[in-house]
Design an enzyme around this catalytic site. Structure first.
Site, PDB file in Angstrom:
ATOM      1  N   SER A 164      -3.646  -3.246  14.429  1.00 18.54           N
ATOM      2  CA  SER A 164      -4.648  -3.442  13.281  1.00 18.54           C
ATOM      3  C   SER A 164      -5.930  -3.431  13.635  1.00 18.54           C
ATOM      4  O   SER A 164      -6.881  -3.308  12.925  1.00 18.54           O
ATOM      5  CB  SER A 164      -4.122  -4.642  12.529  1.00 18.54           C
ATOM      6  OG  SER A 164      -3.288  -5.611  13.191  1.00 18.54           O
ATOM      7  N   ASN A 186      -9.068  -3.357   8.165  1.00 16.73           N
ATOM      8  CA  ASN A 186      -9.592  -4.733   8.691  1.00 16.73           C
ATOM      9  C   ASN A 186     -10.955  -5.019   8.753  1.00 16.73           C
ATOM     10  O   ASN A 186     -11.323  -6.010   8.860  1.00 16.73           O
ATOM     11  CB  ASN A 186      -8.633  -4.943   9.905  1.00 16.73           C
ATOM     12  CG  ASN A 186      -6.909  -5.138   9.505  1.00 16.73           C
ATOM     13  OD1 ASN A 186      -6.676  -5.858   8.527  1.00 16.73           O
ATOM     14  ND2 ASN A 186      -6.344  -4.685  10.064  1.00 16.73           N
ATOM     15  N   GLU A 245      -2.864   4.224   8.299  1.00 14.16           N
ATOM     16  CA  GLU A 245      -4.028   4.828   8.756  1.00 14.16           C
ATOM     17  C   GLU A 245      -3.635   5.372   9.912  1.00 14.16           C
ATOM     18  O   GLU A 245      -2.741   4.909  11.074  1.00 14.16           O
ATOM     19  CB  GLU A 245      -5.042   3.645   9.224  1.00 14.16           C
ATOM     20  CG  GLU A 245      -5.773   2.962   7.977  1.00 14.16           C
ATOM     21  CD  GLU A 245      -6.666   1.935   8.433  1.00 14.16           C
ATOM     22  OE1 GLU A 245      -8.021   1.925   8.046  1.00 14.16           O
ATOM     23  OE2 GLU A 245      -6.370   1.070   9.149  1.00 14.16           O
ATOM     24  N   HIS A 257      -1.145   3.044  11.750  1.00 15.44           N
ATOM     25  CA  HIS A 257      -1.254   1.563  11.201  1.00 15.44           C
ATOM     26  C   HIS A 257      -0.720   1.524   9.849  1.00 15.44           C
ATOM     27  O   HIS A 257      -1.169   1.945   8.898  1.00 15.44           O
ATOM     28  CB  HIS A 257      -2.791   0.959  11.272  1.00 15.44           C
ATOM     29  CG  HIS A 257      -2.977  -0.362  10.804  1.00 15.44           C
ATOM     30  ND1 HIS A 257      -4.243  -0.558  10.189  1.00 15.44           N
ATOM     31  CD2 HIS A 257      -2.296  -1.403  10.745  1.00 15.44           C
ATOM     32  CE1 HIS A 257      -4.159  -1.864   9.975  1.00 15.44           C
ATOM     33  NE2 HIS A 257      -2.979  -2.454  10.523  1.00 15.44           N
TER      34      HIS A 257
HETATM   35  N1  CAA Z   1       8.340  -8.362   2.064  1.00 16.39           N
HETATM   36  C1  CAA Z   1       9.057  -6.953   1.327  1.00 16.39           C
HETATM   37  N2  CAA Z   1       9.276  -6.731   0.542  1.00 16.39           N
HETATM   38  C2  CAA Z   1       8.217  -7.283  -0.561  1.00 16.39           C
HETATM   39  C3  CAA Z   1       7.512  -8.317  -0.103  1.00 16.39           C
HETATM   40  C4  CAA Z   1       7.674  -8.911   1.178  1.00 16.39           C
HETATM   41  N3  CAA Z   1       7.002  -9.784   1.761  1.00 16.39           N
HETATM   42  N4  CAA Z   1       6.846  -8.968  -1.346  1.00 16.39           N
HETATM   43  C5  CAA Z   1       7.393  -8.136  -2.165  1.00 16.39           C
HETATM   44  N5  CAA Z   1       8.075  -7.203  -1.920  1.00 16.39           N
HETATM   45  C6  CAA Z   1       8.721  -6.241  -2.625  1.00 16.39           C
HETATM   46  C7  CAA Z   1       9.446  -6.701  -3.814  1.00 16.39           C
HETATM   47  O1  CAA Z   1      10.851  -6.690  -3.271  1.00 16.39           O
HETATM   48  C8  CAA Z   1       9.222  -5.449  -4.808  1.00 16.39           C
HETATM   49  O2  CAA Z   1      10.244  -4.613  -4.318  1.00 16.39           O
HETATM   50  P1  CAA Z   1      11.646  -3.915  -5.286  1.00 16.39           P
HETATM   51  O3  CAA Z   1      10.995  -2.455  -5.753  1.00 16.39           O
HETATM   52  O4  CAA Z   1      12.430  -3.905  -4.422  1.00 16.39           O
HETATM   53  O5  CAA Z   1      11.671  -4.873  -6.406  1.00 16.39           O
HETATM   54  C9  CAA Z   1       7.783  -4.892  -4.598  1.00 16.39           C
HETATM   55  O6  CAA Z   1       7.627  -5.480  -3.301  1.00 16.39           O
HETATM   56  C10 CAA Z   1       7.067  -5.708  -5.710  1.00 16.39           C
HETATM   57  O7  CAA Z   1       7.252  -6.882  -5.787  1.00 16.39           O
HETATM   58  P2  CAA Z   1       7.285  -7.778  -6.734  1.00 16.39           P
HETATM   59  O8  CAA Z   1       7.429  -6.906  -8.171  1.00 16.39           O
HETATM   60  O9  CAA Z   1       7.888  -9.155  -6.874  1.00 16.39           O
HETATM   61  O10 CAA Z   1       5.788  -8.758  -6.762  1.00 16.39           O
HETATM   62  P3  CAA Z   1       4.412  -7.989  -7.076  1.00 16.39           P
HETATM   63  O11 CAA Z   1       4.263  -6.770  -8.162  1.00 16.39           O
HETATM   64  O12 CAA Z   1       3.574  -9.042  -7.207  1.00 16.39           O
HETATM   65  O13 CAA Z   1       4.017  -6.926  -5.761  1.00 16.39           O
HETATM   66  C11 CAA Z   1       3.017  -7.091  -3.428  1.00 16.39           C
HETATM   67  C12 CAA Z   1       3.983  -7.900  -4.455  1.00 16.39           C
HETATM   68  C13 CAA Z   1       3.616  -5.673  -3.331  1.00 16.39           C
HETATM   69  C14 CAA Z   1       3.345  -7.713  -2.082  1.00 16.39           C
HETATM   70  C15 CAA Z   1       1.693  -7.339  -4.247  1.00 16.39           C
HETATM   71  O14 CAA Z   1       1.204  -8.527  -4.296  1.00 16.39           O
HETATM   72  C16 CAA Z   1       0.575  -6.674  -3.121  1.00 16.39           C
HETATM   73  O15 CAA Z   1       0.337  -5.429  -3.176  1.00 16.39           O
HETATM   74  N6  CAA Z   1       0.067  -7.744  -2.333  1.00 16.39           N
HETATM   75  C17 CAA Z   1      -1.017  -7.133  -1.657  1.00 16.39           C
HETATM   76  C18 CAA Z   1      -0.503  -6.584  -0.055  1.00 16.39           C
HETATM   77  C19 CAA Z   1      -1.470  -6.185   0.706  1.00 16.39           C
HETATM   78  O16 CAA Z   1      -2.659  -6.274   0.393  1.00 16.39           O
HETATM   79  N7  CAA Z   1      -0.956  -5.877   1.893  1.00 16.39           N
HETATM   80  C20 CAA Z   1      -1.786  -5.447   3.030  1.00 16.39           C
HETATM   81  C21 CAA Z   1      -1.936  -6.607   4.001  1.00 16.39           C
HETATM   82  S1  CAA Z   1      -2.992  -6.014   5.372  1.00 16.39           S
HETATM   83  C22 CAA Z   1      -1.853  -5.206   6.442  1.00 16.39           C
HETATM   84  O17 CAA Z   1      -0.884  -5.445   6.387  1.00 16.39           O
HETATM   85  C23 CAA Z   1      -2.471  -4.664   7.444  1.00 16.39           C
HETATM   86  C24 CAA Z   1      -2.892  -5.637   8.653  1.00 16.39           C
HETATM   87  O18 CAA Z   1      -3.555  -4.902   9.724  1.00 16.39           O
HETATM   88  C25 CAA Z   1      -3.378  -6.982   8.648  1.00 16.39           C
END
Ligand code: CAA
Length: 295
Positions: A129, A200, A162, A150
């Protein structure tokens, strides 16, 4: 969409090695299998790979429930997954994607152990990342065949990958990496090799600032998160998101930004450091800025 990707990938029928069966690695393996590729998942212990395979199986079952895959496709995907703790089992992979701890030395060591087993044409990718792809590529004997891929958490849900060429990466390697990410249903965005890339470089200072707000008593954790969710329409608050990513990962990334860009604006918040020292790492340990019941 998934059906089309599945058909496209079947035609290519790549063997993808994934190193690291944790949060990112198992997710990458899941989307590669879902797309029709064969996957060999490697980690240091049988327990780790078994835990990763269990999470993949759960994800594929969910895909059937949600009609993203048929039952037949799920069974085929499961049959295309192999797990191992031995680098030699990745010898025939077309791509190897590394998703281990966010430390240069650990990643470099993984590639050092892998390299003798793979022919020169195998493409090595890192899911780092924030660590320099140029520097990681230089630690291998195939810098032209090395690229950053990424993915984002949760991998099965987030569309972005990415694609990060290092200084030495050949254009053909970038094209193949873009094709692989596309086949897995992702939208690749090409980003140049700078600390934290785009994602990031922008996200982590926001999370870090949210931790400063908490530390300085501007609001409590729920308050900080609610401001960003309700006022900015973010799907999760920054502290909740930090818990999902892992506070250790957030600290590692802030440290890379701080040390490589040499700008005090990237100074990791002392509260973030303290929470990592306490092993309060977020969802994975049950406690971070919020609490998570063990499930
Ligand atoms: N792991 C796996 N799947 C997950 C999950 C998790 N922790 N949390 C939610 N999901 C899945 C659910 O199972 C659901 O899938 P289905 O289609 O099978 O039902 C789907 O995501 C949507 O979930 P929900 O409807 O329950 O919940 P939501 O609409 O609130 O969405 C979310 C959940 C997608 C996590 C949303 O809150 C979101 O987009 N959050 C932001 C996530 C983000 O910013 N990620 C990037 C992080 S940075 C990174 O990863 C890179 C780095 O280098 C640090």
């Amino acid at each position: 969409m998934e059906g089309e990707n599945h058909e496209a990938a079947k035609a290519q029928n790549h063997l993808v090695g994934v190193i690291g069966a944790g949060q990112m690695g198992h997710g990458i393996a899941h989307v590669m299998l879902r797309a029709g590729h064969r996957v060999t998942l490697l980690d240091v212990s049988q327990d780790f790979v078994a835990a990763g395979a269990k999470r993949i199986a759960k994800g594929l079952a969910r895909d059937v429930e949600k009609e993203r895959l048929t039952e037949e496709q799920r069974l085929q995907a499961i049959a295309r997954l192999k797990t191992t703790t031995i680098f030699a089992d990745l010898a025939t992979a077309d791509f190897v994607i590394e998703a281990v701890t966010e430390k240069f030395e650990v990643k470099a060591e993984v590639f050092r152990l892998l390299e003798p087993h793979c022919p020169p044409e195998t493409i090595f990718a890192s899911n780092t990342s924030s660590i320099s792809i140029t520097r990681l590529a230089a630690a291998t004997a195939r810098p032209a065949k090395f690229v950053g891929l990424h993915f984002f958490n949760p991998v099965p849900v987030m569309k972005l990958v990415e694609v990060v060429p290092g200084l030495q990466t050949a254009p053909e390697t970038v094209e193949k990496a873009i094709a692989l990410a596309t086949s897995a249903g992702k939208t690749p965005v090409r980003v140049n090799d700078f600390p934290g890339f785009v994602s990031n470089r922008v996200l982590m200072p926001m999370i870090n600032e949210a931790v400063f707000c908490l530390m300085e008593g501007v609001a409590d954790a729920a308050g900080v998160d609610n401001v960003m969710k309700l006022g900015m329409n973010h799907p999760m608050g920054p502290l909740e998101l930090a818990d999902l990513i892992g506070l250790d990962v957030c600290l590692d990334i802030m440290t890379v930004l701080y040390e490589s860009l040499r700008d005090p604006k990237y100074r990791p918040c002392p509260l973030l450091e303290k929470m990592v020292a306490a092993n309060w790492l977020g969802c994975k340990t049950g406690r971070g800025f919020h609490q998570y019941p063990k499930s």
